[in-house]
Design an enzyme around this catalytic site. Structure first.
Site, PDB file in Angstrom:
ATOM      1  N   LYS B  81       0.849  -1.191   0.000  1.00 57.61           N
ATOM      2  CA  LYS B  81       0.000   0.000   0.000  1.00 57.61           C
ATOM      3  C   LYS B  81       0.885   1.242   0.000  1.00 57.61           C
ATOM      4  O   LYS B  81       1.899   1.287   0.713  1.00 57.61           O
ATOM      5  CB  LYS B  81      -0.896  -0.031   1.243  1.00 57.61           C
ATOM      6  N   SER B 156      -9.821   1.957   3.007  1.00 59.41           N
ATOM      7  CA  SER B 156      -8.935   2.728   2.145  1.00 59.41           C
ATOM      8  C   SER B 156      -7.930   1.872   1.365  1.00 59.41           C
ATOM      9  O   SER B 156      -7.403   2.320   0.352  1.00 59.41           O
ATOM     10  CB  SER B 156      -8.161   3.747   2.981  1.00 59.41           C
ATOM     11  N   SER B 180      -9.943  -0.438   7.165  1.00 58.03           N
ATOM     12  CA  SER B 180      -9.330  -0.246   5.845  1.00 58.03           C
ATOM     13  C   SER B 180      -8.670  -1.475   5.251  1.00 58.03           C
ATOM     14  O   SER B 180      -8.309  -1.474   4.077  1.00 58.03           O
ATOM     15  CB  SER B 180      -8.298   0.885   5.902  1.00 58.03           C
TER      16      SER B 180
END
Lengths: 485, 487
Positions: B81, B156, B180
């Site tokens: 990420k 997210s 997330s």
């Protein structure tokens, strides 16, 4: 109307640690810009702070030396504000749970004369907390440059109660506090390097009034003398404002020590809301009894305690102790010399250190550590004088030589042939008889009661002895022989 | 599992690598080729660097040839990420603010993955600064759900979930502040694990809300989650909030811990707003556990309803301070229009941050303001303690808690324009962060429309071995996660 001042001081002291407060990069002064920086100091994305335990040790020591209560648990808070010298745009500090509470700083007010000890007073502290220093801005013609070398250096904030009454007290407070920090090895407190910085909160009120007046914060007090001058100036300014029918505005003022003037930086309405909250990146710190005991064992004797002890143990006069105790190295030097010379010669040792050694160091512009004159030198010198081997004039010469060469007193005496003439010798009596015989006029005058006429006889004797005759013996011998004339 | 190499699990690939049936270079090439083939549709990555990945793969193969292979992750391409620092690679947080920022250092998890031999692969898209539940808040592009390109992958960590589901990585790392990891995992038919707060170092993770953030893996199976967690867990002296706990052998625990377990069903998580198909899928999973001999007990988490409110006070307060460093002074976006330093702050931040980030900074600044702190932040912290206490009370009676991960399957892009509607996507996941507990989302079915459904298992603090074993008992006997999207 008579007014009194109420002053509280906020003193920032940089802690002398090898690395910074929340990262391993070195702390230091005078390095090329931004070389004492790493991702944590520069607040790059993703970095986290980790507490420097040595800084905690140092502040606990400061707290113990100043008689503070050491909190069993303290925590870290973020003080949020935007400024380019603050890389994270928040400062890690301690807001409502500082590590040290209460405590006091002992001060000595100026005495009635230089050689008379002044009144002692205790200035109460509110708290001491730990935080991180910010970087430095350098304003150029068209740009402002930031140097983060200082950013993240461990910094203590020592906050006094508003109980200081005058500029002189503030001066004495800082002097004592500074000595305490240096004694504890906590900081070098070099104000030119920003290692000690002071802000003053000052208000005035009519004598007898118990309510506090509106306070003004005075910043940029860059030396201990400027603190005294700035406070003095601010008290006068406030009294003038009030006496001219004005009111004091709560504001922060900047003191210009060179010009001796101050100007407003910001008023209360412009004050920051720092939005303090506990720093979620750091855990609270527990300080247990064992930790405190370990630090307590490292705490040195402080100047005032040392002064009392020197007075009691060595019967030193105030004129000597008041110089010796404020410099730990000098005091230690003194005690080493006394240990070698004997406690009965402490005052002589003290005199040599305070007068001659200090003078020679000043002339050579060097520090005590660099002096060639070591405690053993002083001890030997004092012993030679005490034994009558060395006379005071010659001793002064020996000392100056010693400071330059680092040779022992005995070696210098031998090299320069400065040993006092053997006492009560026939030779001395001979010189005296010769002088009496050759100076009938002086003898007559002395006999007639003119005491000073004896000096006319001493000159030729010293000349004959090449300056080595013991003046005390010369005097005694002359008087004895003159009585027979 | 699927026959394509890029859809296999870590465990399967580790065996193939071990047997020298494939090389890491071959595997990495296959992943790169797959990425190049489908990325235009999925848009999971912010950037990727095939040459760098292949160099790491070659190094892995060389180690293996030398008999120096480092374990099951050696040679496995793992996507990261874009909030986790990788030396020499961009670190953007999907924000214009950091569009040109390259990290000069590795996060601790990155270092640990390297030590395990993994091939660090690509920078995965997210909602800007991890604020959002759909990846629509990325300043660069919206990632699509591989099961329906018109729908969101969740967020997210939407890029991390979508890339894995699409075969563009073998596993990925995400970060979870309020769901997330678990929410996008549920929406993309993969396993997503949020470890106990403090188990995995946060050093090198761009902070959103420091007291809630935690890094965790996305994988295809629970077994893979155990392998990945093994590599990244453990105390880190660079993160003061990382705990000193013994790290067990998670993969071995899958076999040794056999139950039966006592599982709690919190009524507060099965009420209004829960899609009936999601409820039915989770109920079937619960029935399966009962069939294994597990005791299913109703439990109550009475302060659940305050979770979203408490979360948006604490998380925004922390983010308002954490994001203060993005000021245009030292790095990141700097406005060229500014006249003085204050103007530089205003303009750089106005231009650099997107609307959701600004909304949260403003909210967080407000709740910390003098006069409001006690009413909001301090009270929220107290309620947070109550929420944690709810869970700890429940754990006196049960070993783990089962809930849906999300109220609904993936929704359409643009469907939740109202920020509050978006915030409610995390209603089942937020409590776990507030309580600092481990939570895992595992696939448990599909909707009638063919969209993945996930269930959440919530464990006890630092008892990931138990949580994984419980999840594995279901996951190893079901094949939901073997289904791959048609791309």
């Amino acid at each position: 109307m008579k007014y009194e001042a109420v002053i509280g001081l906020e003193v920032h002291v940089q802690i002398k640690t090898r690395s910074k407060m929340f990262t391993r990069v070195a702390a230091g002064y005078g390095h090329p810009a931004n070389t004492l920086a790493d991702p944590v100091v520069l607040a790059l994305p993703g970095v986290l702070p980790v507490m420097n335990k040595a800084a905690l040790d140092a502040i606990i020591k400061a707290g113990l030396l100043l008689g503070c209560d050491i909190a069993p648990v303290c925590k870290w808070d973020r003080k949020n504000y935007f400024y380019p010298d603050s890389p994270k745009n928040y400062q890690i500090s301690q807001y409502d749970q500082p590590i040290c509470l209460n405590g006091s700083v002992e001060i000595e007010l100026p005495g009635s004369a230089r050689n008379i000890q002044g009144e002692h007073k205790s200035i109460a502290l509110t708290r001491i907390h730990l935080e991180e220093d910010v970087g430095k801005l350098n304003h150029e013609a068209f740009d402002s440059l930031v140097d983060y070398n200082r950013a993240g250096t461990p910094l203590m904030e020592i906050v006094s109660e508003p109980v200081i009454k005058s500029a002189d007290e503030a001066y004495a407070y800082l002097t004592s506090l500074r000595a305490t920090m240096i004694y504890g090895g906590i900081s070098d407190c070099d104000m030119e390097k920003g290692q000690l910085r002071c802000d003053a909160n000052i208000s005035i009120r009519p004598v007898g009034e118990t309510k506090l007046g509106t306070k003004v914060e005075l910043k940029n007090l860059n030396s201990i003398a400027f603190v005294r001058d700035g406070i003095s100036h601010e008290i006068k300014r406030q009294i003038a404002v009030v006496e001219n029918g004005g009111t004091i505005v709560q504001e922060t003022r900047d003191y210009d020590g060179q010009a001796g003037t101050s100007q407003s930086l910001r008023t209360k309405e412009m004050a920051h809301d720092y939005r303090y909250f506990p720093d979620p990146d750091l855990m609270p710190v527990k300080v247990d009894e064992a930790w405190k005991a370990r630090i307590q064992a490292e705490c040195p004797e402080l100047p005032f305690a040392k002064q009392t002890r020197f007075q009691a143990e060595y019967a030193l006069p105030y004129t000597l102790t008041s110089v010796l105790v404020w410099d730990k190295a000098l005091a230690d030097y003194f005690e080493k010399a006394v240990a070698l010379a004997g406690a009965d010669k402490a005052q002589a040792v003290g005199n040599w250190i305070v007068n001659d050694l200090q003078r020679e160091l000043g002339a050579a512009k060097i520090g005590l550590a660099d002096s060639k004159v070591r405690p053993a030198h002083i001890a030997e010198l004092v012993k030679l004088i005490d034994a009558g081997t060395l006379l005071s004039n010659a001793a002064k010469e020996v000392f100056i030589d010693m400071a330059a060469t680092g040779e022992s007193a005995a070696a210098i005496v031998a090299r320069k042939d400065l040993a006092a003439a053997p006492t009560d010798t026939v030779e001395l009596e001979g010189w005296c008889r010769d002088a009496i015989a050759a100076n009938a006029k002086s003898v007559a005058e002395f006999k007639a009661g003119k005491e000073s006429a004896i000096n006319g006889l001493k000159g030729p004797i010293m000349k004959a002895s090449k300056g080595k005759a013991n003046p005390k013996l010369v005097d005694e011998t002359l008087r004895r022989l003159l009585a027979e004339v | 599992m699927s026959s394509e190499i890029f859809n296999k699990s870590i465990a399967e690939l580790a065996a193939l690598l071990e047997a020298k049936a494939i090389t890491s270079v071959e595997l990495t090439r296959a992943v790169i080729a797959r990425t190049q083939a489908v990325e235009e549709k999925v848009k999971a990555f912010n950037s990727y660097d095939p040459a760098d990945a292949l160099a790491q793969a070659a190094a892995s193969d060389a180690r293996r040839a030398d008999g120096q292979a480092r374990g099951p992750l050696d040679g496995i391409p793992i996507g990261i990420k874009d909030v986790i620092a990788v030396t020499g690679q961009p670190l953007t947080a999907s924000s214009k603010m950091l569009a040109n920022f390259v990290s000069p250092y590795d996060a601790t998890v990155t270092q640990k993955l390297r030590q395990a031999g993994a091939v660090i692969w690509g920078r995965l898209n997210l909602d800007e600064f991890a604020m959002g539940s759909s990846t629509e808040n990325s300043a660069f592009h919206t990632t699509r759900n591989p099961y329906d390109l018109e729908r969101v992958p969740g967020g997210s960590s939407g890029g991390s979930a979508a890339a894995l589901a699409a075969g563009e990585a073998i596993a990925t790392l995400g970060s979870d502040t309020g769901g997330s990891i678990r929410q996008p995992a549920a929406l993309c038919n993969v396993v997503g694990l949020k470890p106990t707060y403090g188990l995995v170092s946060r050093f090198g993770l761009i902070a959103f809300a420091s007291s809630l953030d935690q890094i965790g893996p996305f994988t295809r199976t629970v077994e893979d989650a155990a392998i990945a967690l093994q590599a990244i867990a453990g105390h880190d002296e660079r993160d003061s909030t990382s705990f000193k706990v013994e790290i067990p052998d998670y993969r071995a625990a899958l076999k040794t811990k056999k139950g039966p377990w006592r599982l709690g069903i919190p009524k507060e998580y099965f009420g209004e707003g829960l899609d009936p198909e999601v409820a039915a899928a989770v109920q079937k999973a619960v029935d399966y556990y009962r069939s294994l001999g597990c005791e299913i007990k109703p439990v109550s988490l009475p302060h659940t309803e305050y979770g979203v409110g408490v979360y948006y006070i604490i998380a925004t307060a922390e983010c308002s301070s954490n994001l203060a460093r993005y000021d245009g002074i030292r790095y990141g976006h700097r406005s060229t229009e500014a006249k003085d330093v204050v103007d530089l702050y205003f303009k750089s931040r106005a231009e650099g941050f997107g609307p959701e980030v600004k909304r949260r900074i403003i909210l967080g600044t407000y709740v910390l303001s003098s006069g409001y702190y006690d009413a909001y932040y301090l009270r929220a912290q107290k309620v947070r303690t109550l929420i944690r206490q709810d869970f700890l009370n429940a754990y006196k009676e049960v070993d783990a808690i089962i809930t849906p991960t999300t109220p609904t399957p993936a929704f359409k892009r643009g469907a939740k324009a109202d920020p509050l509607a978006m915030y409610l996507c995390d209603v089942y996941t937020i409590g776990v962060n507030l309580a600092g507990l481990p939570g895992i989302s595992i696939p448990c079915g599909f909707s009638s429309g063919g969209l993945p459904i996930g269930m959440q298992l919530i464990g006890q603090p630092f008892q990931e071995a138990d949580l994984l074993a419980i999840a594995h008992a279901y996951d190893s006997k079901h094949d939901w996660s073997r289904k791959t999207p048609n791309l």
